[in-house]
Design an enzyme around this catalytic site. Structure first.
Site, PDB file in Angstrom:
ATOM      1  CB  THR A  24      26.892  82.899  10.625  1.00 39.90           C
ATOM      2  OG1 THR A  24      26.741  82.614  12.147  1.00 39.90           O
ATOM      3  CG2 THR A  24      27.154  84.234  10.603  1.00 39.90           C
ATOM      4  CB  SER A 105      20.436  73.996  26.016  1.00 36.05           C
ATOM      5  OG  SER A 105      21.686  74.059  26.764  1.00 36.05           O
ATOM      6  CG  ASP A 127      25.848  63.002  27.853  1.00 37.70           C
ATOM      7  OD1 ASP A 127      27.234  62.676  27.799  1.00 37.70           O
ATOM      8  OD2 ASP A 127      25.314  63.493  28.938  1.00 37.70           O
ATOM      9  CG  MET A 169      32.292  62.636  30.068  1.00 35.72           C
ATOM     10  SD  MET A 169      32.123  64.231  29.298  1.00 35.72           S
ATOM     11  CE  MET A 169      33.088  65.022  30.905  1.00 35.72           C
ATOM     12  N   GLY A 170      28.669  60.443  30.567  1.00 35.38           N
ATOM     13  CA  GLY A 170      27.514  59.755  30.500  1.00 35.38           C
ATOM     14  C   GLY A 170      26.804  59.657  31.695  1.00 35.38           C
TER      15      GLY A 170
HETATM   16  O1  F6P Z   1      26.127  66.392  29.276  1.00 32.72           O
HETATM   17  C1  F6P Z   1      27.456  66.353  28.600  1.00 32.72           C
HETATM   18  C2  F6P Z   1      28.389  65.807  29.525  1.00 32.72           C
HETATM   19  O2  F6P Z   1      29.582  65.815  28.963  1.00 32.72           O
HETATM   20  C3  F6P Z   1      28.265  64.666  30.378  1.00 32.72           C
HETATM   21  O3  F6P Z   1      28.377  63.388  29.887  1.00 32.72           O
HETATM   22  C4  F6P Z   1      28.816  64.848  31.788  1.00 32.72           C
HETATM   23  O4  F6P Z   1      28.601  64.244  32.703  1.00 32.72           O
HETATM   24  C5  F6P Z   1      28.633  66.334  32.001  1.00 32.72           C
HETATM   25  O5  F6P Z   1      28.501  66.983  30.567  1.00 32.72           O
HETATM   26  C6  F6P Z   1      29.918  67.073  32.492  1.00 32.72           C
HETATM   27  O6  F6P Z   1      29.734  68.380  32.535  1.00 32.72           O
HETATM   28  P1  F6P Z   1      30.325  69.604  32.964  1.00 32.72           P
HETATM   29  O7  F6P Z   1      31.342  69.887  31.907  1.00 32.72           O
HETATM   30  O8  F6P Z   1      29.742  70.669  33.567  1.00 32.72           O
HETATM   31  O9  F6P Z   1      31.331  69.062  34.329  1.00 32.72           O
END
Ligand code: F6P
EC number: 2.7.1.11
Length: 319
Positions: A24, A105, A127, A169-170
């Site tokens: 911005t 995205s 990720d 996560m992952g």
């Molecule tokens: O893609 C990023 C991420 O954080 C992944 O590691 C995880 O599996 C997913 O998004 C979770 O998505 P949501 O927030 O839609 O539950």
């Protein structure tokens, strides 16, 4: 270019605000107006936007999440939805778009580029599975969050002689699991990229147990197995008292680290500079500490290769 738009899309992450603020202010510095669409592609379709001023983006640099908010839009996945988005941009006289988000995205960004919209993408996903950038936005903060949590769990694991399976996560990426395992001194990382031999894991833990090391940390990437099943297998094989902790969305929030504030600021600034310089359909990436643009077409058909050397290191250092 007189007016550009910015959206944050897909899963949020820390550092998105830094990128929005930087993009911005860079645009305003060039005399270009900025519209910030709320809730990603959803806001774009609805024409739901904020007129971004320098003041509008004050006080957001240190905040996690995205103040523009984010969402997943089913309508945008359709051809009709995308055409509607293009029309919306035309109606609002938006000449270019910065899209901040993960692989889904960025694929949306590529679709808009193919429909003639000048776009630049910024990779943002904890990720770290987006090719052509060493690090995506949010990864460093998420790792710091994980490490804080694992250090806390290690304290209680050692007090009670327990093993812990900690799920991070992952879904398809073992980056967070393997890097946090190295950084926390975990015994084992289970990642989707490498098939896990649970009997090998149990043998290693048994050897450690017999040597008198009575607690253990196993970091599991969410897409690589079922945490409670793994904990039960360890308990049945060794008799080790085992607990499960799922870190979940805690990992995605929190004040961005210095690294993510700087990366977001660099990405936001260069995305606008590239757009104003006439670059189209590209993603900015961090490659060997330089900001490098890569065609979204190339990003879309490439895969980020797991860092074999680091995955190997995780298994050697944990034993
Ligand atoms: O893609 C990023 C991420 O954080 C992944 O590691 C995880 O599996 C997913 O998004 C979770 O998505 P949501 O927030 O839609 O539950």
């Amino acid at each position: 270019m007189k007016r550009i738009g910015i959206i944050t899309s897909g899963g949020d992450c820390s550092g998105m605000n830094a990128a929005v603020r930087s993009a911005t202010r860079t645009a305003i510095g060039h005399g270009v107006e900025v519209l910030g669409f709320r809730k990603g592609y959803l806001g774009l379709l609805k024409g739901d936007y904020l007129e971004m001023t320098s003041r509008e983006v004050a006080g957001i640099l240190h905040r996690g999440g995205t103040f523009l908010q984010s969402a997943r839009s089913e309508e945008f996945r359709t051809e009709k939805g995308r055409e509607k988005a293009v029309q919306r941009l035309k109606d609002l006289e938006v000449d270019g778009l910065i899209i901040i988000g993960g692989d889904g995205s960025l694929k949306g960004a590529l679709a808009l580029h193919r429909l003639g919209v000048p776009v630049i993408g910024i990779p943002a996903s904890i990720d770290n599975d987006i090719p052509f950038t060493d690090m995506a936005l949010g990864v460093d903060t998420a790792l710091n969050n994980i490490i804080y949590a694992v250090d806390c769990i290690k304290d209680t694991a050692s007090s009670h002689d327990r093993a812990f399976v900690i799920e991070v996560m992952g879904r398809n990426s073992g980056y967070l699991a393997s890097m946090s395992a190295i950084a926390c001194g975990a015994e084992y990382a289970i990642v989707p990229e490498i098939e896990c031999d649970l009997s090998d894991l149990c043998n290693q833990l048994r050897l450690r147990w017999e040597e008198g090391r009575s607690n253990a940390i196993i970091i599991l990437a969410e897409g690589a197995g079922h945490a409670q099943n793994i904990a039960d297998t360890i308990k049945d094989a060794i008799g080790f008292e085992t607990r499960v902790t799922v870190l979940g969305h805690y990992q995605r929030g929190g004040a961005p680290s210095v690294f993510d504030r700087l990366l977001g600021s660099r990405f936001g600034n260069s995305a606008v500079e590239f757009l104003l310089a006439g670059q189209r359909g590209k993603m900015v990436g961090l490659i060997c500490n330089a900001i490098v643009p890569t065609l979204l077409e190339t990003v879309a058909v490439s895969e980020k290769r797991p860092q074999e050397e680091l995955l190997g290191m995780a298994s050697v250092l944990g034993i």
